[in-house]
Scaffold this active site. Structure first.
Site, short mmCIF file in Angstrom:
data_model
loop_
_atom_site.label_atom_id
_atom_site.label_comp_id
_atom_site.label_asym_id
_atom_site.label_seq_id
_atom_site.Cartn_x
_atom_site.Cartn_y
_atom_site.Cartn_z
N ARG A 14 30.69 41.09 14.20
CA ARG A 14 29.77 42.17 13.81
C ARG A 14 30.10 42.68 12.41
O ARG A 14 31.25 42.96 12.09
CB ARG A 14 29.87 43.31 14.82
CG ARG A 14 29.35 42.95 16.21
CD ARG A 14 29.37 44.15 17.14
NE ARG A 14 30.74 44.49 17.55
CZ ARG A 14 31.11 45.68 17.98
NH1 ARG A 14 30.23 46.68 18.03
NH2 ARG A 14 32.36 45.90 18.35
N LYS A 61 49.52 34.06 35.18
CA LYS A 61 49.96 35.46 35.35
C LYS A 61 48.78 36.41 35.43
O LYS A 61 48.87 37.47 36.06
CB LYS A 61 50.94 35.87 34.26
CG LYS A 61 50.40 35.80 32.83
CD LYS A 61 49.72 37.07 32.36
CE LYS A 61 49.15 36.87 30.96
NZ LYS A 61 48.47 38.07 30.45
N ASP A 108 55.80 37.75 30.45
CA ASP A 108 54.38 38.06 30.41
C ASP A 108 53.89 38.50 31.79
O ASP A 108 53.07 39.42 31.91
CB ASP A 108 53.62 36.81 29.95
CG ASP A 108 52.24 37.15 29.41
OD1 ASP A 108 51.89 38.33 29.31
OD2 ASP A 108 51.50 36.20 29.08
N THR A 140 52.18 42.18 32.44
CA THR A 140 50.78 42.21 32.85
C THR A 140 50.59 42.80 34.23
O THR A 140 49.59 43.46 34.51
CB THR A 140 50.18 40.79 32.79
OG1 THR A 140 50.43 40.23 31.50
CG2 THR A 140 48.69 40.79 33.05
N ARG A 168 44.41 44.58 31.37
CA ARG A 168 43.02 44.56 31.85
C ARG A 168 42.90 43.81 33.17
O ARG A 168 42.05 44.14 34.00
CB ARG A 168 42.10 43.98 30.78
CG ARG A 168 42.37 42.54 30.43
CD ARG A 168 41.55 42.07 29.24
NE ARG A 168 41.98 42.70 28.00
CZ ARG A 168 41.55 42.31 26.80
NH1 ARG A 168 40.64 41.35 26.70
NH2 ARG A 168 41.99 42.88 25.72
N ASN A 169 43.75 42.77 33.40
CA ASN A 169 43.68 42.05 34.67
C ASN A 169 44.18 42.91 35.82
O ASN A 169 43.56 42.95 36.89
CB ASN A 169 44.49 40.75 34.57
CG ASN A 169 43.80 39.71 33.72
OD1 ASN A 169 42.91 39.01 34.17
ND2 ASN A 169 44.21 39.61 32.45
#
Length: 337
Positions: free
Chosen positions: A38, A196, A249, A253, A260-261
């Site tokens: 963008r 993961k 990781d 996570t 976000r997961n």
């Protein structure tokens, strides 16, 4: 790359992780240009040194520039750093490939498996571009973008079959707050990063259901076990899965509300549908897209991955939350391995 000038990197694109890695590179003294889709994002980076789409409160290094033109971004960088959704990699890279220089090393930040082919990102890159595997590296580790943008300490693994290429990118992204290590185990790093995300979905679901910390620890531990089984079947070294791109990781996570997961899984655990969880999360959630492909890889190599299998089934809404939890707990007892 000349010894008389700084390294040059083009980062595609200007999402949260791409922006964070661009900042790391710039802070390390690398000349960085970001490719943004963008124009308003590119203009904001160039004019105000901020990315209003993701980190409006963080000032970016003044030397970091942006463009919407891929040919401009790809005019002579030492490194092309790819941070786009794994499922769009093939199409986008095909358009960009004619502009990639003869000496450019491609560095993948992607942590997903392509749904149609079940290939890892590095495999797609070599297939689409025709480059040798020695020209493709992976950066992976416990790296939550928000913490890195705040300058909090972190580390990661740079994996490439060409150890010199890995060391050059290590130097290009080494800062006082970001410590990269090198490896030649590309498969291990990529599979650790991809699986993961699925395990984090499971941990988020358990959290949303209020199943407690014991359940979380169980899922992380057994998740690492199934990740290691698959990775080793595909040629990875077990030590990689115990390192930054594996266990490191996985822990970050699965543990952080910034993930976000995990957040997506928490929404599911609280009763939202897959569509509602996607709307609430609002960012690419690679585990949702990759779970079925990872499971297909496991079946192709006769590898048991019970957590991944349950999550894949749940994402297709073939079982309820209660049935998913029961499916894991009611598996036959066996030795731990």
């Amino acid at each position: 790359m000349s010894q008389n000038r700084p390294a040059r990197a083009a980062v595609f694109s200007a999402g949260s992780w791409g922006t964070a890695v661009a900042k790391i590179l710039a802070d390390a003294g690398t000349d960085v240009i970001v490719h943004a889709r963008r124009s308003e994002i590119a203009d904001a980076i160039n004019t105000h040194h901020r990315n209003p789409g993701y980190f409006p409160d963080i000032e970016l290094p003044a030397a970091l520039t942006a463009t919407t033109d891929p040919a401009t971004a790809l005019d002579g960088p030492d490194f092309l750093v790819l941070s786009i959704p794994a499922q769009t990699l093939r199409t986008n890279l095909a358009a960009w490939a004619p502009h990639i220089g003869d000496d450019t090393v491609i560095v993948s930040l992607m942590k997903g498996i392509e749904q149609s082919s079940h290939l890892r990102a590095s495999q797609i890159i070599t297939e689409v571009t025709g480059l040798s595997a020695d020209r493709v590296a992976v950066l992976s580790g416990p790296n939550l973008a928000r913490e890195i943008m705040d300058g909090r300490p972190a580390a990661a693994t740079v994996a490439c079959p060409d150890e010199d290429a890995a060391r050059r990118f290590q130097q290009a992204c080494h800062t006082p707050y970001f410590r990269p290590y090198t490896s030649t185990d590309v498969a291990g790093c990529e599979l650790g990063g991809a699986v993961k995300n699925v395990i984090a979905l499971a941990v988020g679901i358990a959290s949303g259901m209020g199943l407690g910390d014991n359940a979380t620890a169980m899922l992380i531990t057994r998740g690492l076990a199934e990740t290691t089984r698959l990775a080793m079947a595909l040629g990875a070294h077990p030590a990689t899965l115990a390192g930054l791109s594996g266990m490191g990781d996985l822990v970050a996570t699965c543990s952080s509300p910034l993930s976000r997961n995990r957040t997506f899984g928490t929404h599911l655990g609280r009763g939202l549908s897959v569509e509602q969880a996607a709307a609430a999360t609002r960012q690419t959630t690679e585990g949702v897209k990759s779970a079925e492909a990872i499971l297909a890889l496991a079946h192709a190599h006769d590898i048991e991955m019970p957590i991944t299998e349950v999550i894949s089934t749940l994402l297709h809404e073939k079982v309820t939350l209660a049935q998913a939890a029961a499916a894991l707990m009611q598996r036959p007892p066996k030795p731990e391995r």
